[in-house]
Scaffold this active site. Structure first.
Site, PDB file in Angstrom:
ATOM      1  N   CYS A  72      26.270  62.817  33.977  1.00  0.00           N
ATOM      2  CA  CYS A  72      25.448  61.632  33.696  1.00  0.00           C
ATOM      3  C   CYS A  72      24.480  61.814  32.549  1.00  0.00           C
ATOM      4  CB  CYS A  72      24.690  61.195  34.944  1.00  0.00           C
ATOM      5  SG  CYS A  72      23.356  62.288  35.471  1.00  0.00           S
ATOM      6  N   ASP A 109      25.668  51.980  33.154  1.00  0.00           N
ATOM      7  CA  ASP A 109      25.900  53.324  33.686  1.00  0.00           C
ATOM      8  C   ASP A 109      27.344  53.736  33.427  1.00  0.00           C
ATOM      9  OD1 ASP A 109      25.941  55.704  35.079  1.00  0.00           O
ATOM     10  OD2 ASP A 109      24.800  54.928  36.777  1.00  0.00           O
ATOM     11  N   HIS A 115      19.876  61.682  38.721  1.00  0.00           N
ATOM     12  CA  HIS A 115      20.838  60.866  37.972  1.00  0.00           C
ATOM     13  C   HIS A 115      20.106  60.156  36.837  1.00  0.00           C
ATOM     14  CE1 HIS A 115      24.282  58.449  37.027  1.00  0.00           C
ATOM     15  NE2 HIS A 115      23.679  57.316  37.350  1.00  0.00           N
TER      16      HIS A 115
END
Length: 265
Positions: free
Chosen positions: A70, A122, A108
């Protein structure tokens, strides 16, 4: 990121520079990114350094045509969007475990893009939404990857639910990429990091998803899942075929000590 670098990045995901930083272009860029740049932890299991500065991210994702987790994927995508004129912010998020508990903040990295509406963006949560999610939308949002719901949470945070299951909780405060350096190091180096439990590489496709996890090739096409065990001499060729890059060796990693953790980032 300058426009020449942005153009190379766009070529990497098969896109052209949009005429304007609008919602339609954002939707197209998001889809192309998740269908081209894989979510993977291969640098971690191969012992490669994980760096979040822009030059390192561009080298890995654009020049070497690799993916990342991420912090890398959303960090790079944020730089691209900013170069294209989008108002983009980095958000820290905590991940829900199977028991409903939350991991620490910064587990995250997600993105907020401000247009006429606000969008949660995302491209770095693995099997997640193919398109951006409208942030101020009270109803379920249908996506090729399932049904997503974005709900208000305590303290101004937002919860993201995927097919009714809580995925993560994002904070509203804008962060810097350097704020994620320590958690990225922990995930890359700690024996307790689930990213050290074994190699994985996955991306969305136009009809589903393709994943290599250890020696298993998992393909989902229009809802039909097949799993194939790869011989050791087939693994590197499978990475090149399905993800378009060559690895120096077959990635392997011993299971870490300690308890397992929910998938993040």
């Amino acid at each position: 990121m300058d426009l020449a670098t942005a153009d190379r990045y766009l070529a990497r995901i098969g896109a052209r520079r949009p005429d304007a930083p609008d919602a339609a272009a954002l939707r197209d860029l998001h889809r192309r990114h998740v269908e081209t740049v894989p979510f993977e932890n291969l640098s971690i299991v191969l012992g490669e350094p994980v760096a979040l500065d822009e030059d390192a991210l561009v080298d890995k994702i654009v020049r070497r045509r690799r993916g990342g987790f991420c912090y890398e994927l959303n960090g790079a995508f944020a730089a691209l969007l900013a170069a294209l004129g989008y108002d983009v912010r980095l958000l820290a998020a905590s991940v829900f475990g199977d028991d409903g508990t939350l991991t620490p903040a910064f587990d995250h990295l997600a993105l907020l893009v401000e247009l006429d509406e606000r969008y949660l963006v995302d491209v770095g949560f693995g099997a997640h939404a193919v398109h951006p999610l409208r942030l101020d939308w009270p109803e379920a949002q249908q996506d090729p990857a399932g049904s997503f719901l974005v709900l208000d949470a305590p303290g101004g945070d937002v919860d993201v639910l995927h097919d009714g299951v809580p995925a993560y909780r994002a904070e509203p405060r804008a962060r810097r990429i350097t704020d994620f350096a320590r958690p990225a190091w922990w995930h890359a180096n700690s024996p307790g990091s689930h990213f050290r439990s074994g190699p994985r590489c996955s991306r969305a496709t136009g009809s589903g998803r393709v994943t290599i996890r250890g020696d298993r090739l998992i393909e989902t096409v229009h809802g039909v899942r097949t799993e194939t065990t790869l011989a050791e001499d087939e693994i590197l060729a499978a990475y090149e075929k399905h993800f378009g890059f060559q690895l120096p060796r077959v990635p392997t990693c011993s299971p870490p000590s300690g308890t397992s953790r929910p998938t993040a980032g």
